[in-house]
Design a protein around this motif. Structure first.
Motif: not given
Length: 504
Positions: A491-499
């Motif tokens: 669902v999230r990748r790259g800078d979308q990831r909360h890490t």
């Protein structure tokens, strides 16, 4: 609080993994930093070779990109307008029309370069625009000038952003601004060299060739040669760099993995495609699009002065070839200021406030040039202005690249950032002949636009800080399983990831 995490690719050693986790927990963007003395020595060797074969070639090409783009401004003070039968405002209009193709095609060119291979794409680009530059020697009317500028704009489109994208795939974030600064600084060097070359060649008048024709033929011909050289020198990918040894290639790849820990996947590492999701991710990210808009305000004075500074200097009491010659030294000041500020930017790992500082220097210079009645003082503050205005373009490109770890989306993002060159259209319409010789109104308009850009950058920085704090507070409660789930998220990748923590 101690944490454990299962790295997605299992490629990071304990020391680097601990560093990444610590920076993430503090809400700070992770960067590759060599740990041991042996690693530092290896890292220096890799950088030295990349600087020699990649950066130096791209920088030389950028010099001639700038020369071929701006030489029309330097020959404007010669017999060129008369010999070529140009109408009033033909040269300012040609600048705007150059930007019409140059700006529109930016994203397309960067995506194509990623798909075809940067080395092949750049080689074709240089041969094309170099040949078109040589064709300028045959201009005999305004229509031909406009047609050639449209074609040259199309041929040069995306070059800067392609270079920025390529370097972002071979240099870690903390070492990128210095290289992009050196690369972009060549545009300022181009302004100085173009002025000096034009000053010499414009004196060349024979029964068969005018000085302005010699300018176009020589500068365009050298660009064609650089295009051919690119095929033999530039590596297609970091993994196949012919000038690196096996251990050096392994380290070069490894440090990029550390730099993008937890945000990059194998599917994107060696891919050359750009997907619909890459485009959607870019066009729905208002902070990055806002950064591009602010970039328009930062590159406006660069676009204006690289073309019109000889005419502005002419209004300070100089004339003809002397105006061309006296407009060259401020570009040298621009290079020095750029390199100092980008070096500081890498040291402090900070982009936005360094950009603001450069823009403030530009504003101070423009204010004095606009309001002072003393020509010597106005000319002196052109140095102050140029010292700061070249900073925005490279630093904002590095900021965007560092905050877009997914390479497919990064290529689209940097391509869209190329639209900031719409500043060329604005400059062509602001710096009209009717405002000569002092150009007070264009300078005041430039100041107002830059002030708006500074306000926008400060706001975007604040929003990134806010998002980082939010993410750091969220992941403080995570266990190893939650980290692993996030690293495998579809669902999230790259800078979308909360890490992922955004750079400031």
């Amino acid at each position: 609080m101690e944490r454990t995490i299962v790295p997605e690719k299992g490629a990071l050693d304990a020391d680097h993994l601990e560093m990444v986790l610590d920076e993430t927990a503090r809400g700070v963007q992770s960067h590759y930093v060599p740990v041991t003395g042996e690693e530092k020595a290896l890292n220096k060797r890799v950088n030295r070779k990349l600087d020699c074969f990649v950066l130096s070639l791209l920088a030389l090409e950028f010099i001639f990109c700038g020369i071929d783009k701006t030489n029309i401004g330097f020959v404007a003070t010669s017999s060129f307008p008369k010999d070529a039968n140009l109408g009033p405002d033909a040269i300012p209009h040609s600048l705007s029309l150059f930007s019409a193709t140059y700006v529109v095609l930016q994203p397309v060119m960067v995506v194509l370069a990623r798909r075809v291979g940067v080395k092949y794409f750049l080689a074709v680009q240089l041969v094309l625009w170099g040949g078109l530059c040589m064709c300028h020697a045959a201009i005999r009317n305004s229509g031909t000038l406009i047609a050639l500028r449209l074609l040259t704009g199309a041929a040069e489109a995306g070059f800067t952003q392609i270079g920025n994208y390529y370097m972002s795939t071979v240099y870690p974030k903390a070492e990128l601004a210095w290289r992009v600064g050196l690369f972009s600084g060549m545009y300022s060097i181009a302004g100085a060299f173009s002025g000096l070359i034009a000053y010499g060649l414009l004196k060349l008048e024979t029964p068969h060739i005018h000085g302005w024709q010699a300018v176009f033929l020589l500068e365009g011909g050298f660009t064609v040669l650089l295009g051919l050289l690119t095929l033999f020198v530039l590596p297609r990918r970091l993994a196949t760099a012919w000038f690196l040894t096996g251990p050096e290639r392994a380290h070069a790849l490894y440090r990029m993995e550390v730099d993008l820990a937890g945000t990059q996947e194998e599917a994107d590492v060696h891919s050359t495609v750009v997907t619909q999701r890459d485009v959607v991710d870019v066009v729905t990210d208002w902070k990055k699009l806002g950064t591009v808009l602010c970039n328009v305000t930062s590159v406006l004075p660069v676009t204006a002065f690289t073309t019109f500074l000889p005419l502005v200097v002419k209004g300070m009491g100089y004339s003809g070839n002397d105006a061309t010659l006296m407009s060259a030294p401020p570009f040298i000041a621009g290079v020095i200021g750029l390199l100092i500020i980008v070096r500081s930017s890498d040291h402090f790992r900070e982009r936005s406030l360094h950009t603001v500082f450069g823009m403030l220097l530009g504003i101070v210079g423009c204010i004095v040039m606009a309001v002072s009645d003393q020509n010597a003082l106005r000319y002196g503050f052109s140095y102050v202005c140029m010292t700061g205005v070249f900073v925005g373009g490279p630093l904002l490109a590095v900021w965007l690249a560092g905050n877009t770890p997914w390479k497919g989306a990064r290529s689209v993002m940097l391509g869209v950032n190329g639209w900031s060159n719409v500043a060329g259209v604005i400059a062509g319409q602001i710096f009209k002949d009717k405002y000569a010789p002092r150009y007070e109104v264009p300078l005041i308009i430039t100041i107002c636009i830059m002030v708006a850009g500074i306000c926008g950058l400060v706001f975007i920085r604040f929003m990134y800080q806010r998002e980082n704090r939010k993410r750091a507070a969220e992941i403080a409660t995570w266990d190893a399983q939650r980290f692993a789930e996030e690293s495998a998220s579809q669902v999230r990748r790259g800078d979308q990831r909360h890490t992922f923590m955004y750079g400031l």
